[in-house]
Design a protein around this motif. Sequence first.
Motif, mmCIF file in Angstrom:
data_model
loop_
_atom_site.group_PDB
_atom_site.id
_atom_site.type_symbol
_atom_site.label_atom_id
_atom_site.label_comp_id
_atom_site.label_asym_id
_atom_site.label_seq_id
_atom_site.Cartn_x
_atom_site.Cartn_y
_atom_site.Cartn_z
ATOM 1 N N LEU A 163 0.785 -1.176 -0.122
ATOM 2 C CA LEU A 163 0.097 -0.042 0.043
ATOM 3 C C LEU A 163 0.777 1.297 -0.048
ATOM 4 C CD1 LEU A 163 -2.627 1.381 0.207
ATOM 5 C CD2 LEU A 163 -2.577 1.236 2.727
ATOM 6 N N LYS A 172 2.242 2.463 -3.812
ATOM 7 C CA LYS A 172 1.262 2.635 -5.085
ATOM 8 C C LYS A 172 1.401 3.932 -5.541
ATOM 9 C CE LYS A 172 -2.019 -0.996 -3.524
ATOM 10 N NZ LYS A 172 -3.342 -1.170 -3.610
ATOM 11 N N GLY A 173 2.059 4.784 -5.217
ATOM 12 C CA GLY A 173 2.474 6.177 -5.591
ATOM 13 C C GLY A 173 1.298 7.166 -5.582
ATOM 14 N N ASP A 174 0.400 6.788 -4.706
ATOM 15 C CA ASP A 174 -0.436 7.892 -4.315
ATOM 16 C C ASP A 174 -0.099 9.208 -3.730
ATOM 17 O OD1 ASP A 174 -2.471 5.939 -4.859
ATOM 18 O OD2 ASP A 174 -2.472 5.177 -2.831
ATOM 19 N N ALA A 175 -0.924 10.203 -4.071
ATOM 20 C CA ALA A 175 -0.744 11.382 -3.600
ATOM 21 C C ALA A 175 -0.534 11.339 -1.969
ATOM 22 C CB ALA A 175 -1.593 12.376 -4.101
ATOM 23 N N LEU A 235 -4.091 11.490 -0.282
ATOM 24 C CA LEU A 235 -4.934 10.164 -0.367
ATOM 25 C C LEU A 235 -4.307 9.153 0.265
ATOM 26 C CD1 LEU A 235 -7.131 8.623 -1.944
ATOM 27 C CD2 LEU A 235 -5.511 8.453 -3.806
ATOM 28 N N LEU A 236 -3.051 8.977 0.552
ATOM 29 C CA LEU A 236 -2.306 7.942 0.931
ATOM 30 C C LEU A 236 -2.520 7.895 2.302
ATOM 31 C CD1 LEU A 236 -0.326 5.597 1.123
ATOM 32 C CD2 LEU A 236 1.448 7.275 1.181
ATOM 33 N N ARG A 260 -5.187 9.079 3.876
ATOM 34 C CA ARG A 260 -6.512 8.609 4.019
ATOM 35 C C ARG A 260 -6.821 7.069 4.006
ATOM 36 N NH1 ARG A 260 -7.806 13.082 0.950
ATOM 37 N NH2 ARG A 260 -8.541 12.041 -0.773
ATOM 38 N N LYS A 261 -5.933 6.640 3.117
ATOM 39 C CA LYS A 261 -5.913 5.052 3.008
ATOM 40 C C LYS A 261 -5.364 4.458 4.258
ATOM 41 C CE LYS A 261 -6.088 4.641 -2.139
ATOM 42 N NZ LYS A 261 -5.346 3.985 -3.397
ATOM 43 N N SER A 269 6.146 10.064 4.424
ATOM 44 C CA SER A 269 5.657 8.948 3.669
ATOM 45 C C SER A 269 5.062 7.760 4.303
ATOM 46 C CB SER A 269 6.733 8.609 2.633
ATOM 47 O OG SER A 269 7.861 8.087 3.229
#
Length: 287
Positions: free
Chosen positions: A42, A45-48, A51-52, A54-55, A84
């Motif tokens: 997880l 995955k290169g999410d902003a 967004l990361l 929140r996930k 990060s």
Amino acid sequence: MSKQLPWFRVYTRMVDDDKLKLLAFEDRWHFVALLCLKGEGLLDKGDAPGLLMRKIAVKMGLDVRTLEEVARRLAEVGLVDQTSLQPTKWDGLQMRSDNDPTAADRKKRQRERAKTAKPAPGNDVTDDHGQDTDASRVTGTNVTRTDTDTDLDKEPQVDTPEVEQDSVGSPQPGDAPAAAAPAASPTDKAKGTRLPKDWVLLKSWGDWALKERQDLTAEDVRREAACFRDHWVGKAGADARKADWEATWRNWIRRVDRRKAAGAGASAQGAGKFAGAAAAIYDGVEL
């Protein structure tokens, strides 16, 4: 990491890890949960960043603000990157082969090859109880194997050896020997030689001695040469070997603390004394 890990490595020393001991009990679990999310892929995955976060908050059952505080506390003790949430010592704890999807199949084939390579049990049913070999029980001739496996299914070489580490990737004291400093090659230093037993004073060495120490007479220099030879010829051990005997002679003369012989030190002799004396102290034999 581009590929998900179905599992990841943790170490039994985690319970004694000093960094984890600085955390409250709930933050220790938060750190383990982040390791799980890293192994799941997880975090990669290169999410902003928003967004990361929140996930991750949803996965860990936290709100975003609480997760930000957790990240700050874990980063303070050096366990994760605060932005990060990446574990700081992940690569040091995990082995490259753990992420190889073909590792299980290759290991299975390796076991099968090892199993088939075992010699078949002997089937000797003759009455001869003499010493038999496997070859004689079959054909009586040597058999050349033609089923050598050329499959290069081997574990990939890891760039660095797997050294047991603590729960955050720091090598434990005493677990692995420190890299030993390379031993100096014999060619790195001059080996040196011993002074020959038949050594005699060279003319150029004697000339230098009289110029350097004008308080010494020709007889003084001759006597010092004899002392020099007897000292170094009779000396034992590594110190008796010198790389530069001329330099050793110069140091010897510089250290001489000998009074002039009576009547030999008058300045009236001047430069003429040196010219006459220099020719009188040699035996006419040079090295």
